[in-house]
Write an enzyme that holds these catalytic residues in place. Structure first.
Site, short mmCIF file in Angstrom:
data_model
loop_
_atom_site.label_atom_id
_atom_site.label_comp_id
_atom_site.label_asym_id
_atom_site.label_seq_id
_atom_site.Cartn_x
_atom_site.Cartn_y
_atom_site.Cartn_z
N CYS A 1 93.42 33.98 4.17
CA CYS A 1 92.76 35.24 4.52
C CYS A 1 91.40 34.96 5.17
O CYS A 1 90.54 34.29 4.60
CB CYS A 1 92.60 36.09 3.26
N ASP A 27 80.30 42.51 12.45
CA ASP A 27 81.60 42.33 13.08
C ASP A 27 81.45 41.41 14.30
O ASP A 27 80.50 41.55 15.08
CB ASP A 27 82.19 43.68 13.50
N HIS A 40 90.15 39.77 -3.48
CA HIS A 40 91.09 40.07 -2.41
C HIS A 40 91.94 41.28 -2.78
O HIS A 40 92.83 41.21 -3.61
CB HIS A 40 91.99 38.87 -2.11
N ASN A 72 90.83 50.96 8.31
CA ASN A 72 92.20 50.99 8.83
C ASN A 72 93.12 50.45 7.74
O ASN A 72 92.87 49.39 7.18
CB ASN A 72 92.29 50.14 10.10
N GLY A 110 96.44 50.07 12.67
CA GLY A 110 95.87 48.94 13.41
C GLY A 110 95.06 47.99 12.56
O GLY A 110 94.19 47.28 13.07
N THR A 156 94.08 44.74 11.18
CA THR A 156 94.40 43.38 11.64
C THR A 156 94.08 42.32 10.60
O THR A 156 94.63 41.22 10.66
CB THR A 156 93.63 43.04 12.95
N HIS A 179 92.62 42.38 4.26
CA HIS A 179 91.67 42.30 3.13
C HIS A 179 90.81 43.56 3.28
O HIS A 179 90.15 43.73 4.32
CB HIS A 179 90.85 41.00 3.25
N HIS A 232 88.45 46.42 3.94
CA HIS A 232 87.12 46.40 4.53
C HIS A 232 86.78 47.78 5.05
O HIS A 232 87.64 48.51 5.52
CB HIS A 232 87.00 45.37 5.66
N HIS A 245 84.41 49.57 7.86
CA HIS A 245 83.57 49.40 9.03
C HIS A 245 82.43 50.41 8.92
O HIS A 245 82.67 51.60 8.66
CB HIS A 245 84.33 49.75 10.33
#
Ligand code: 5GP
Ligand code: ZN
Length: 120
Positions: free
Chosen positions: A11, A37, A53, A93, A99, A101, A104, A106, A108
């Site tokens: 990961c 990011d 995780h 997401n 989407g 990607t 794990h 998160h 934004h």
């Protein structure tokens, strides 16, 4: 909480938390880590991740809701510290249709510019 950190070997975000992949740290405590990011979509684009995780929002439950609540306290603190007085957007997401990607969890934090009125 450290006994449930259960890093996942492949990961990307677990590797970032461990320091195996370098990142620009914004905030850290015993439960979560925040960093910039690598491909910013706004003047300020920060990711907040739990050290444990958890795959996505779909894995949030009564077992980890205190951790997720804490992450939102951290999000509000980071936004204040980053001077996002004009407002900001928090996005997670969840799964392939959204989407996601990196599997794990998160959040934004996007800010520093006036964004479009609608996301969807
Ligand atoms: P997702 O598409 O899963 O919602 O968001 C994953 C985010 O992680 C993307 O915005 C992507 O730019 C960011 N990202 C992926 N790999 C790395 C990395 O190695 N370092 C940093 N700082 N961000 C990353
Ligand atoms: Zn992970």
């Amino acid at each position: 909480m450290s006994d449930v950190l259960n890093f996942h070997e492949n990961c990307v975000f677990c590797k970032i938390i461990k320091g195996d992949i370098p990142s620009t740290k914004v905030y850290e405590d015993n439960l979560c880590y925040a960093f910039r990011d690598i491909n910013p979509q706004a003047p300020t684009h920060i990711l907040v991740v739990p050290k444990a995780h958890i795959q996505s929002v779909a894995e949030v439950s009564s077992k980890n809701e205190a951790l997720v609540g804490h992450m939102f306290t951290v999000i509000a603190k980071i936004a204040r510290d980053e001077g996002l007085e004009g407002g900001y957007r928090v996005i997670s997401n969840c799964g392939p249709d959204a989407g996601q990607t990196v599997p794990h969890l998160h959040f934004h934090i996007l800010g520093g510019a006036k964004m479009g009125e609608r996301m969807v």
